[in-house]
Design a protein around this motif. Structure first.
Motif, short mmCIF file in Angstrom:
data_model
loop_
_atom_site.label_atom_id
_atom_site.label_comp_id
_atom_site.label_asym_id
_atom_site.label_seq_id
_atom_site.Cartn_x
_atom_site.Cartn_y
_atom_site.Cartn_z
N LYS A 2 -10.57 14.89 5.45
CA LYS A 2 -9.64 16.02 5.40
C LYS A 2 -10.14 17.09 4.43
O LYS A 2 -10.77 16.77 3.44
N SER A 3 -9.85 18.34 4.75
CA SER A 3 -10.16 19.38 3.78
C SER A 3 -8.94 20.28 3.64
O SER A 3 -8.05 20.30 4.49
N ILE A 4 -8.93 21.03 2.54
CA ILE A 4 -7.80 21.91 2.25
C ILE A 4 -7.54 22.87 3.41
O ILE A 4 -6.40 23.25 3.68
N ALA A 5 -8.60 23.23 4.13
CA ALA A 5 -8.44 24.17 5.25
C ALA A 5 -7.53 23.61 6.35
O ALA A 5 -6.87 24.38 7.06
N ASP A 6 -7.45 22.28 6.46
CA ASP A 6 -6.56 21.66 7.47
C ASP A 6 -5.11 22.06 7.25
O ASP A 6 -4.29 22.02 8.15
N LEU A 7 -4.81 22.39 6.00
CA LEU A 7 -3.43 22.69 5.65
C LEU A 7 -2.88 23.87 6.44
O LEU A 7 -1.71 23.93 6.73
N LYS A 8 -3.76 24.79 6.79
CA LYS A 8 -3.31 25.98 7.53
C LYS A 8 -2.65 25.58 8.85
O LYS A 8 -1.61 26.11 9.22
N LYS A 9 -3.30 24.62 9.54
CA LYS A 9 -2.77 24.17 10.82
C LYS A 9 -1.40 23.49 10.61
O LYS A 9 -0.44 23.78 11.31
N LEU A 10 -1.37 22.62 9.62
CA LEU A 10 -0.11 21.92 9.31
C LEU A 10 0.99 22.90 8.92
O LEU A 10 2.14 22.73 9.27
N ARG A 11 0.58 23.92 8.18
CA ARG A 11 1.54 24.92 7.73
C ARG A 11 2.18 25.61 8.93
O ARG A 11 3.39 25.77 9.00
N ASP A 12 1.34 25.98 9.89
CA ASP A 12 1.86 26.68 11.07
C ASP A 12 2.78 25.78 11.88
O ASP A 12 3.80 26.23 12.39
N GLN A 13 2.39 24.50 11.97
CA GLN A 13 3.27 23.55 12.67
C GLN A 13 4.60 23.42 11.96
O GLN A 13 5.66 23.44 12.58
N ALA A 14 4.52 23.31 10.63
CA ALA A 14 5.75 23.15 9.84
C ALA A 14 6.64 24.37 10.01
O ALA A 14 7.85 24.25 10.16
N LYS A 15 6.03 25.54 10.03
CA LYS A 15 6.80 26.79 10.18
C LYS A 15 7.57 26.79 11.49
O LYS A 15 8.71 27.23 11.55
N SER A 16 6.91 26.33 12.55
CA SER A 16 7.56 26.36 13.86
C SER A 16 8.66 25.30 13.95
O SER A 16 9.57 25.40 14.76
#
Lengths: 122, 186
Positions: A2-16
């Motif tokens: 895992k890398s910190i960059a993965d967080l962006k994807k998770l963030r967008d999922q969480a937002k939706s």
């Protein structure tokens, strides 16, 4: 890996997924996490709640922690507050009962009387 | 009743720092296999303690409600460290902050296992996301760092406490800690 960059994807999922901002959530689930709670097994209870909330996609509750609730012998304690601030206190919670409580109380809106402090028998 | 592992102590003691009006809390965990030492250090910039408060904090029977934030946590960790030939150090300056260090001899039979540190760190991070928690893990000469602020930059307005984020973060920290151990061995 895992890398910190993965967080962006998770963030967008969480937002939706987040229906409303935190302050408006229907329930607040609070786990007592002071020395007494931790020693009695509050951490596995909190983990079970967080994992089940993620698996079952629970979006109407915030799961948080607090300090000593004041009834150390009944730890682990989970308190659930509704929007009006009404509190239900569950005592001697295990990871298994925590999952039951989450399903019944938070997802179906039914208080699980048998695990509440009112029904606690020594 | 005692804490099962070192991670539980970190969670417990870390909580003191988070509740001490800190804006930054640093947690260092250090594993040194050559000298068979495991230590953790927690440093905060919170309200700190006077000499007397420090003495009281180490007394398990000190129960005054005003400083109740200490509870049994500090005597527990002190006993756990000293029981296995380790060291315990508490330093504090009123108004400046507190530093607590506990060192364990990992070759001692009474040394508690390290436990799930990633889990404890994530729990501390979500306890109060306005505090910048910096976690640094070192394994012999290699190290890994993660901080609340770094994560918040990526997450924008999504809370670290969102269940899916918490689970990801625990795995992220676990993977990186394991990576250091593997790299050392190869």
């Amino acid at each position: 890996m895992k890398s910190i960059a993965d967080l962006k994807k998770l963030r967008d999922q969480a937002k939706s997924m987040v229906e409303m901002r935190d302050a408006n959530k229907e329930y607040r689930v609070v786990v007592g996490m002071a020395t007494c709670g931790i020693a009695a097994g509050a951490k596995p209870v909190l983990n079970a709640l967080v994992e089940e909330a993620a698996n079952a996609k629970v979006t109407n509750a915030n799961i948080t922690q607090t300090g000593c609730i004041g009834m150390c012998t009944l730890e682990p304690i989970v308190e659930i507050y509704n929007r009006e601030g009404k509190k239900t206190t569950y005592v001697k919670v295990t990871p298994e009962t925590a999952v039951e409580i989450l399903h019944s109380h938070v997802m179906e809106g039914k208080v699980l009387e048998e695990y509440t402090i009112a029904n606690y028998k020594k | 009743m005692m804490m099962q592992d070192i991670a539980m102590h970190v969670l417990d003691i870390g909580m003191n720092s988070l509740k001490a009006d800190s804006s930054e809390v640093k947690i260092f965990i250090n594993e040194d296999t050559n000298s068979s030492r495991i230590s953790f250090t927690i440093i905060d910039d919170g309200r700190g303690m006077s000499e007397e408060e420090m003495k009281n904090a180490q007394d398990p029977f000190y129960t005054s409600r005003t400083t109740r934030r200490f509870g049994l946590g500090i005597p527990f960790i002190k006993a756990a460290a000293e029981m296995c030939g380790g060291k315990f150090l508490l330093q504090s300056l009123k108004g400046k902050g507190t530093e607590l260090k506990a060192e364990f001899d990992s070759s001692n039979i009474d040394c508690p296992p390290l436990g799930n540190v990633a889990d404890a760190i994530v729990t501390l991070m979500v306890f109060d996301e306005t505090i910048n928690l910096i976690y640094q893990y070192s394994y012999n000469d290699t190290e890994f760092i993660v901080s609340t602020n770094e994560l918040k930059n990526e997450l924008e307005d999504v809370a670290i406490s969102e269940p899916a984020i918490q689970i990801w973060l625990t795995e992220y920290i676990n993977e990186n800690m394991e990576r250091l151990k593997k790299e050392e061995q190869s």
